[in-house]
Design a protein around this motif. Structure first.
Motif, PDB file in Angstrom:
ATOM      1  N   VAL A   1       0.853  -1.199   0.000  1.00 56.43           N
ATOM      2  CA  VAL A   1       0.000   0.000   0.000  1.00 56.43           C
ATOM      3  C   VAL A   1       0.885   1.244   0.000  1.00 56.43           C
ATOM      4  CG1 VAL A   1      -1.911  -1.132   1.223  1.00 56.43           C
ATOM      5  CG2 VAL A   1      -0.141   0.031   2.554  1.00 56.43           C
ATOM      6  N   GLU A   2       0.297   2.366  -0.380  1.00 55.59           N
ATOM      7  CA  GLU A   2       1.037   3.635  -0.348  1.00 55.59           C
ATOM      8  C   GLU A   2       0.934   4.246   1.041  1.00 55.59           C
ATOM      9  OE1 GLU A   2       0.156   6.356  -3.511  1.00 55.59           O
ATOM     10  OE2 GLU A   2      -0.110   4.735  -4.952  1.00 55.59           O
ATOM     11  N   GLY A   3       2.010   4.856   1.495  1.00 51.51           N
ATOM     12  CA  GLY A   3       1.979   5.515   2.804  1.00 51.51           C
ATOM     13  C   GLY A   3       3.302   5.404   3.519  1.00 51.51           C
ATOM     14  N   TRP A   4       3.257   4.663   4.627  1.00 48.83           N
ATOM     15  CA  TRP A   4       4.435   4.353   5.452  1.00 48.83           C
ATOM     16  C   TRP A   4       5.180   5.640   5.828  1.00 48.83           C
ATOM     17  CZ3 TRP A   4       8.376  -0.096   3.816  1.00 48.83           C
ATOM     18  CH2 TRP A   4       8.980  -0.621   4.967  1.00 48.83           C
ATOM     19  N   MET A   5       6.511   5.575   5.872  1.00 48.07           N
ATOM     20  CA  MET A   5       7.290   6.734   6.330  1.00 48.07           C
ATOM     21  C   MET A   5       6.991   7.985   5.499  1.00 48.07           C
ATOM     22  SD  MET A   5       9.529   8.261   8.168  1.00 48.07           S
ATOM     23  CE  MET A   5      10.392   7.066   9.178  1.00 48.07           C
ATOM     24  N   ARG A   6       6.594   9.047   6.172  1.00 49.61           N
ATOM     25  CA  ARG A   6       6.356  10.355   5.561  1.00 49.61           C
ATOM     26  C   ARG A   6       5.352  10.290   4.405  1.00 49.61           C
ATOM     27  NH1 ARG A   6      10.284  13.648   7.880  1.00 49.61           N
ATOM     28  NH2 ARG A   6      11.807  12.397   8.967  1.00 49.61           N
ATOM     29  N   GLY A   7       4.479   9.279   4.449  1.00 46.99           N
ATOM     30  CA  GLY A   7       3.459   9.137   3.409  1.00 46.99           C
ATOM     31  C   GLY A   7       4.049   9.076   2.009  1.00 46.99           C
ATOM     32  N   SER A   8       5.261   8.569   1.887  1.00 46.36           N
ATOM     33  CA  SER A   8       5.979   8.687   0.615  1.00 46.36           C
ATOM     34  C   SER A   8       6.589   7.375   0.133  1.00 46.36           C
ATOM     35  CB  SER A   8       7.097   9.731   0.759  1.00 46.36           C
ATOM     36  OG  SER A   8       6.539  10.975   1.142  1.00 46.36           O
ATOM     37  N   HIS A   9       6.105   6.259   0.686  1.00 41.77           N
ATOM     38  CA  HIS A   9       6.718   4.968   0.338  1.00 41.77           C
ATOM     39  C   HIS A   9       5.665   3.897   0.117  1.00 41.77           C
ATOM     40  CE1 HIS A   9       9.850   7.259   2.398  1.00 41.77           C
ATOM     41  NE2 HIS A   9      10.680   6.593   1.614  1.00 41.77           N
ATOM     42  N   TRP A  10       6.011   2.911  -0.686  1.00 40.34           N
ATOM     43  CA  TRP A  10       5.237   1.684  -0.737  1.00 40.34           C
ATOM     44  C   TRP A  10       5.602   0.879   0.498  1.00 40.34           C
ATOM     45  CZ3 TRP A  10       1.250   0.817  -3.727  1.00 40.34           C
ATOM     46  CH2 TRP A  10       1.159   1.474  -4.967  1.00 40.34           C
ATOM     47  N   GLY A  11       4.618   0.293   1.125  1.00 38.22           N
ATOM     48  CA  GLY A  11       4.916  -0.532   2.297  1.00 38.22           C
ATOM     49  C   GLY A  11       3.964  -1.705   2.368  1.00 38.22           C
ATOM     50  N   PRO A  12       4.393  -2.798   3.011  1.00 38.11           N
ATOM     51  CA  PRO A  12       3.527  -3.969   3.159  1.00 38.11           C
ATOM     52  C   PRO A  12       2.522  -3.736   4.282  1.00 38.11           C
ATOM     53  CG  PRO A  12       5.661  -4.365   4.193  1.00 38.11           C
ATOM     54  CD  PRO A  12       5.732  -2.983   3.622  1.00 38.11           C
ATOM     55  N   LEU A  13       1.270  -4.041   4.030  1.00 35.00           N
ATOM     56  CA  LEU A  13       0.234  -3.854   5.058  1.00 35.00           C
ATOM     57  C   LEU A  13       0.246  -5.060   6.003  1.00 35.00           C
ATOM     58  CD1 LEU A  13      -2.084  -1.921   5.896  1.00 35.00           C
ATOM     59  CD2 LEU A  13      -3.620  -3.417   4.642  1.00 35.00           C
ATOM     60  N   MET A  14       0.244  -4.758   7.315  1.00 36.72           N
ATOM     61  CA  MET A  14       0.324  -5.825   8.325  1.00 36.72           C
ATOM     62  C   MET A  14      -0.980  -5.892   9.133  1.00 36.72           C
ATOM     63  SD  MET A  14       2.910  -6.007  11.532  1.00 36.72           S
ATOM     64  CE  MET A  14       4.376  -6.814  11.020  1.00 36.72           C
ATOM     65  N   PRO A  15      -1.718  -7.009   9.034  1.00 36.82           N
ATOM     66  CA  PRO A  15      -2.922  -7.145   9.859  1.00 36.82           C
ATOM     67  C   PRO A  15      -2.508  -7.444  11.302  1.00 36.82           C
ATOM     68  CG  PRO A  15      -2.608  -9.119   8.510  1.00 36.82           C
ATOM     69  CD  PRO A  15      -1.471  -8.202   8.187  1.00 36.82           C
ATOM     70  N   VAL A  16      -3.019  -6.671  12.269  1.00 38.21           N
ATOM     71  CA  VAL A  16      -2.617  -6.856  13.669  1.00 38.21           C
ATOM     72  C   VAL A  16      -3.815  -6.787  14.604  1.00 38.21           C
ATOM     73  CG1 VAL A  16      -0.254  -5.944  13.442  1.00 38.21           C
ATOM     74  CG2 VAL A  16      -2.132  -4.364  13.930  1.00 38.21           C
ATOM     75  N   GLY A  17      -3.648  -7.365  15.781  1.00 36.00           N
ATOM     76  CA  GLY A  17      -4.623  -7.201  16.863  1.00 36.00           C
ATOM     77  C   GLY A  17      -4.476  -5.815  17.462  1.00 36.00           C
ATOM     78  N   LEU A  18      -5.454  -5.416  18.275  1.00 33.44           N
ATOM     79  CA  LEU A  18      -5.447  -4.056  18.828  1.00 33.44           C
ATOM     80  C   LEU A  18      -4.172  -3.755  19.610  1.00 33.44           C
ATOM     81  CD1 LEU A  18      -9.154  -3.699  19.997  1.00 33.44           C
ATOM     82  CD2 LEU A  18      -8.016  -2.384  18.197  1.00 33.44           C
ATOM     83  N   LYS A  19      -3.642  -4.743  20.319  1.00 35.20           N
ATOM     84  CA  LYS A  19      -2.466  -4.457  21.149  1.00 35.20           C
ATOM     85  C   LYS A  19      -1.231  -4.137  20.286  1.00 35.20           C
ATOM     86  CE  LYS A  19      -0.456  -9.075  22.045  1.00 35.20           C
ATOM     87  NZ  LYS A  19       0.292  -9.031  20.808  1.00 35.20           N
ATOM     88  N   ASP A  20      -1.243  -4.555  19.040  1.00 33.91           N
ATOM     89  CA  ASP A  20      -0.092  -4.290  18.155  1.00 33.91           C
ATOM     90  C   ASP A  20      -0.374  -3.185  17.139  1.00 33.91           C
ATOM     91  OD1 ASP A  20       1.574  -6.300  19.270  1.00 33.91           O
ATOM     92  OD2 ASP A  20       0.331  -7.789  18.254  1.00 33.91           O
ATOM     93  N   ALA A  21      -1.436  -2.418  17.370  1.00 36.71           N
ATOM     94  CA  ALA A  21      -1.782  -1.340  16.425  1.00 36.71           C
ATOM     95  C   ALA A  21      -0.918  -0.107  16.712  1.00 36.71           C
ATOM     96  CB  ALA A  21      -3.268  -1.031  16.520  1.00 36.71           C
ATOM     97  N   ARG A  22       0.386  -0.301  16.648  1.00 39.46           N
ATOM     98  CA  ARG A  22       1.343   0.784  16.900  1.00 39.46           C
ATOM     99  C   ARG A  22       2.363   0.733  15.784  1.00 39.46           C
ATOM    100  NH1 ARG A  22       4.603  -0.767  21.239  1.00 39.46           N
ATOM    101  NH2 ARG A  22       4.008  -2.889  20.764  1.00 39.46           N
TER     102      ARG A  22
END
Ligand code: F6R
Ligand code: MG
Ligand code: MG
Length: 373
Positions: free
Chosen positions: A262-283
């Motif tokens: 997906v587009e975003g990640w650091m400074r909204g300027s990179h392609w990055g892999p989307l990681m599905p996480v539980g609420l405790k890891d939503a950081r």
């Protein structure tokens, strides 16, 4: 006729702890306090406050319909109060997404992200709410396509007669502010041709073709276009209904069996892999990511979120399941591969899609140094 139920998820980056990575307890408490009061006074029937990375997320269930000024004002006032708290605590980026100071009746276009769905409750109505951080609404194009159009993902498209007839996708062109509805399977190739460019064409709604039953709604605000300059990625939220003539819960979650880019990640300027996480890891940590997504499941019941014996809303933290360990592992591996490339495309987004860029300054500095080749 029974009263309709509305599910509203409204989110905002009001400031976060240690950079742009998480929403700390005191800000969540502001959300909880305000929504509890609103529930007591009957504005909403149910609520759940959580966060996805640095975004404060207000899930509200009520009977006031979509775009209701009272509901939007409740969210807006809550974000203002939380932003003030963030400012007092000197948290990072306090009030980042609150772009305009005077509330105008609806938070749409003012900074916060919103997805809403008004439904006539079926006999039983299982709902999934997705919230992602460090990415943009186009991140939902791929899973929405797989859930509602891909027979390799959704067995029901092939073997459940109740799903027959396909789904209609409402696609928004965010650059020209126009929309079109495409029907699958008939217009599948045309749909992919558009939504394969997720920064421009977004799936805003999905409806069942045979009866127009609303099945999915996604936030479609693009902060960068609202503000006319970079003010942060517009981290998206989405609502999906499932089961009984719609994709099953497991089919709604199946696209997240693997990580995708997906587009975003650091400074909204990179392609990055989307990681599905539980609420405790939503950081978001590693290189301000990787971009993360949480999924909360609940039952819409009698205008509320179905509650337990103590009156607490029953919410299932769907991606906390070990079944998504493989996708998490893939996300880390892909993150590491991309970061080896530093600021070379395709790790970095193309110039047009970067949210931060010093390219004009570099070109200015080198002005006169370019000679005819
Ligand atoms: C991206 C994001 C972060 C920030 C980065 C720099 O959506 O929130 O990656 O862009 O941490 O932040 P500033 O410019 O505030 O130092
Ligand atoms: Mg932030
Ligand atoms: Mg965010």
């Amino acid at each position: 006729m029974p009263e309709k139920t509305t599910i509203s998820i409204i989110k905002c980056d009001v400031g976060s702890l240690v950079g742009h990575h998480t929403v700390p307890e005191p800000l969540l408490n502001v959300g909880e306090k305000n929504l509890q009061e609103a529930q007591k006074s009957g504005i909403i029937n149910s609520h759940y406050v959580f966060h996805a990375g640095d975004d404060l997320e207000l899930l509200m269930v009520h009977q006031k319909g979509e775009g209701n000024p009272e509901i939007h004002k409740l969210a807006w006032d809550t974000f203002q109060e939380a932003a003030k708290k963030a400012l007092d605590l000197k948290l990072y980026g306090a009030g980042q997404d609150i772009l305009k100071t005077a509330f105008s009746g609806n938070v749409r276009g003012m900074g916060p992200g919103v997805a809403e769905m008004e439904i006539e409750e079926r006999g039983s109505d299982p709902i999934v709410v997705f919230a992602a951080d460090k990415t943009e609404p186009g991140a939902f194009n791929y899973p929405m396509f797989r859930i509602f159009a891909d027979p390799f993902n959704t067995a029901g498209l092939v073997i459940d007669p109740a799903i027959s007839g396909g789904f209609k996708f409402e696609v928004l062109d965010v650059l020209e502010n126009k929309r079109a509805v495409l029907k699958c399977p008939e217009e599948m190739y045309e749909l992919i041709a558009l939504i394969g460019t997720p920064s421009r064409y977004l799936i805003s709604h999905v409806r069942r073709a045979k009866d127009d039953l609303v099945c999915a709604a996604t936030s479609t605000t693009r902060l960068s276009l609202i503000a006319g300059k970079y003010v942060g990625k517009d981290d998206p939220v989405s609502i999906v209904r499932c089961q009984h003539g719609l994709p099953a819960l497991g089919e709604v979650l199946a696209p997240f069996m693997h990580s995708y880019f997906v587009e975003g990640w650091m400074r909204g300027s990179h392609w990055g892999p989307l990681m599905p996480v539980g609420l405790k890891d939503a950081r978001c940590t590693l290189f301000d990511g990787p971009p993360r997504i949480v999924a909360l499941g609940f039952q819409a019941a009698h205008g509320k979120i179905a509650c337990d014996d103590e009156g607490k809303p029953m919410i299932s933290d769907l991606f906390s399941d070990p079944s998504f360990d493989l996708a998490r592992r893939e996300a880390v591996e892909n993150a590491v591969s991309l970061r080896r490339m530093g600021e070379f495309e395709p790790a970095r987004l193309g110039a047009g899609e970067m949210e931060y860029t010093t390219l004009p300054k570099v070109l200015e500095k080198l002005k006169g140094r370019f000679t005819k080749a």
